[in-house]
Write an enzyme that holds these catalytic residues in place. Structure first.
Site, short mmCIF file in Angstrom:
data_model
loop_
_atom_site.label_atom_id
_atom_site.label_comp_id
_atom_site.label_asym_id
_atom_site.label_seq_id
_atom_site.Cartn_x
_atom_site.Cartn_y
_atom_site.Cartn_z
CB VAL A 138 -65.84 -60.73 55.58
CG1 VAL A 138 -66.29 -61.49 56.55
CG2 VAL A 138 -67.37 -60.99 54.63
CE LYS A 142 -70.45 -47.30 41.47
NZ LYS A 142 -70.37 -46.91 40.15
CD GLU A 145 -72.06 -51.88 54.87
OE1 GLU A 145 -73.20 -52.29 55.65
OE2 GLU A 145 -71.49 -50.90 54.92
CB VAL A 146 -69.69 -58.89 51.78
CG1 VAL A 146 -69.65 -60.77 52.04
CG2 VAL A 146 -69.99 -58.61 50.34
CE LYS A 161 -73.17 -58.66 46.12
NZ LYS A 161 -72.99 -59.18 44.99
CG ASP A 249 -66.29 -56.72 38.64
OD1 ASP A 249 -65.24 -56.01 38.47
OD2 ASP A 249 -66.70 -56.41 39.94
#
EC number: 2.7.11.1
Length: 432
Positions: A138, A142, A145-146, A161, A249
């Site tokens: 999905v 950086k 990866e999810v 994650k 963030d």
């Protein structure tokens, strides 16, 4: 030698066509009344007019092309100048004597026991990776990866994650922060921590949120929806700040919204950090379009107020329908884009207050700009969102001086959120 674009015609050809038309008009005036001759002349005139119209259209297109080429050359020269200057820009200099400290929650981690914030000493309790199955990818960032996944035993959806190779202490920091914030309002819930037995790659397992891409969702939101979701986000920020944690963030990509359930979750705590007064932090945090001025001028003793700037950028993008609101090509240009809205007099006052000296090349790049009124951003497409209370709220958030920005709790008390506070109080049962 520069080559002119081939257009298939010249200025003289236009003149010749015009002269031919004039001759035909003369012939028409003095021609006999013979219908055959008159029809012949009319047909000839129409042909010449069509040729003339076609030539004129081509000429106009030629002028437009030349104008576009000129604009592109100008933009290219400006960009080249900016890039040349950017290569020469060094770090800003901070003179002693103007320290900065958070206005609220400054001493949370001073009074807490060390094991609350000492993430390097964390002993991670690993779960069983085989309990989870990956369904589909999905997203990616950086550092990770999810994937959407399911719990193997009960088929409950989750988010997996998978962390890319980074320093162990960074992973421990994210885990410790998520554990400290567990159960907080609108904070994404960490369900488990697992790792691959062979590669030792760690993965974080989170609650699933049926999120809709903000680029699709935001244009559909009503005035009330925007107020509601920003208020929900402020709840999450006030909670993490009250626990001595800066997110660092905040941006639309990290705010998951299940619009059907009216559920919001603040995610991705990978850049989050514990606040300690007087500590100098890395300025290479946050995503470019949401970086506060303090990061762009190398002020390192920043605090929770950084998150309120990022929220302000996100909010401005929503109410003015301009995403991102400050669209810089690099970090230096990001400061330029901010200065073109908030003005350079205000920037200089900020720099003087905190005794910051910009590199002369950055000063030259920023230039001089007057403050732009917020009303300049209002148009027929966004006026239903950019109401006076919204404009006042964005004005209070987007301040150079981080100490002038409202805290998350103060922001929640702004008149813009009166309808939300009123709705919440009417739902809250009164004590007997």
């Amino acid at each position: 030698m520069a080559l002119r674009p081939c257009t298939g015609f010249t200025i003289s050809s236009l003149r010749n066509a015009s002269a031919a038309n004039n001759n035909l008009f003369s012939l028409l005036s003095f021609s006999s009344s013979s219908p055959a001759k008159r029809n012949l002349l009319l047909s000839s005139l129409q042909d010449n007019l069509r040729r003339f119209a076609s030539s004129a259209s081509l000429y106009r297109q030629h002028l437009r092309n030349q104008q576009q080429q000129h604009q592109q050359q100008q933009q290219s020269r400006v960009k080249e100048k900016s890039e040349t200057l950017a290569q020469k820009i060094g770090k800003s200099i901070r003179r002693a004597g103007a320290p900065s400290k958070a206005r609220v929650y400054a001493d949370v981690n001073v009074v807490r026991p060390k094991d609350y914030w000492d993430y390097e000493s964390l002993a991670v309790q690993w779960g069983v990776q085989d309990d989870y199955e990956v369904v589909r990818k999905v997203g990616r960032g950086k550092y990770s990866e999810v994937f959407e996944g399911i719990h193997a035993t009960d088929n409950e959806k989750c988010v997996i994650k998978i962390l890319k190779p980074v320093k162990k202490k960074k992973i421990k920091r994210e885990i410790k922060i998520l554990q400290n914030l567990c159960g907080g309002p609108n904070i994404v819930k960490l369900l488990d921590i697992v790792r691959d037995q062979q590669s030792k790659t760690p993965s974080l397992i989170f609650e699933h949120v049926n999120n809709k891409d903000f680029k699709v969702l935001y244009p559909t939101l009503s005035d009330y929806d925007v107020r509601y979701y920003i208020f929900e986000l402020l709840k999450a920020l006030d909670f993490c700040h009250s626990r001595g944690i800066m997110h660092r963030d905040v941006k639309p990509h990290n705010v998951m919204i299940d619009h059907e359930q009216r559920k919001l979750r603040l995610i991705d705590w990978g850049l989050a950090e514990f606040y300690h007064p007087g500590k100098e932090y890395n300025v290479r945090v946050a995503s470019r379009y949401f970086k506060g001025p303090e990061l762009l001028v190398d002020l390192q003793d920043y605090d929770y107020s950084l998150d309120l700037w990022s929220l302000g950028c996100m909010f401005a993008g929503m109410i003015f329908r301009k995403e991102p609101f400050f669209y810089g090509h690099d970090n230096y240009d990001q400061l330029v884009k901010i200065a073109k809205v908030l003005g350079t007099d205000e920037l200089n006052a900020y720099l003087n207050k905190y005794r910051i000296e910009l590199d002369p090349n950055l000063t030259s790049l920023v230039g001089r700009h007057s403050r732009k009124p917020w009303t300049k951003f209002i148009n027929s497409e966004n006026q239903h969102l950019a109401v006076p209370e919204a404009v006042d709220f964005v004005d209070k958030l987007l301040r150079y001086d981080h100490q002038e920005r409202p805290t998350a709790k103060e922001a929640m008390a702004h008149p813009y959120f009166y309808p939300i506070r009123n709705a919440e109080s009417s739902r809250t049962p009164r004590s007997q």
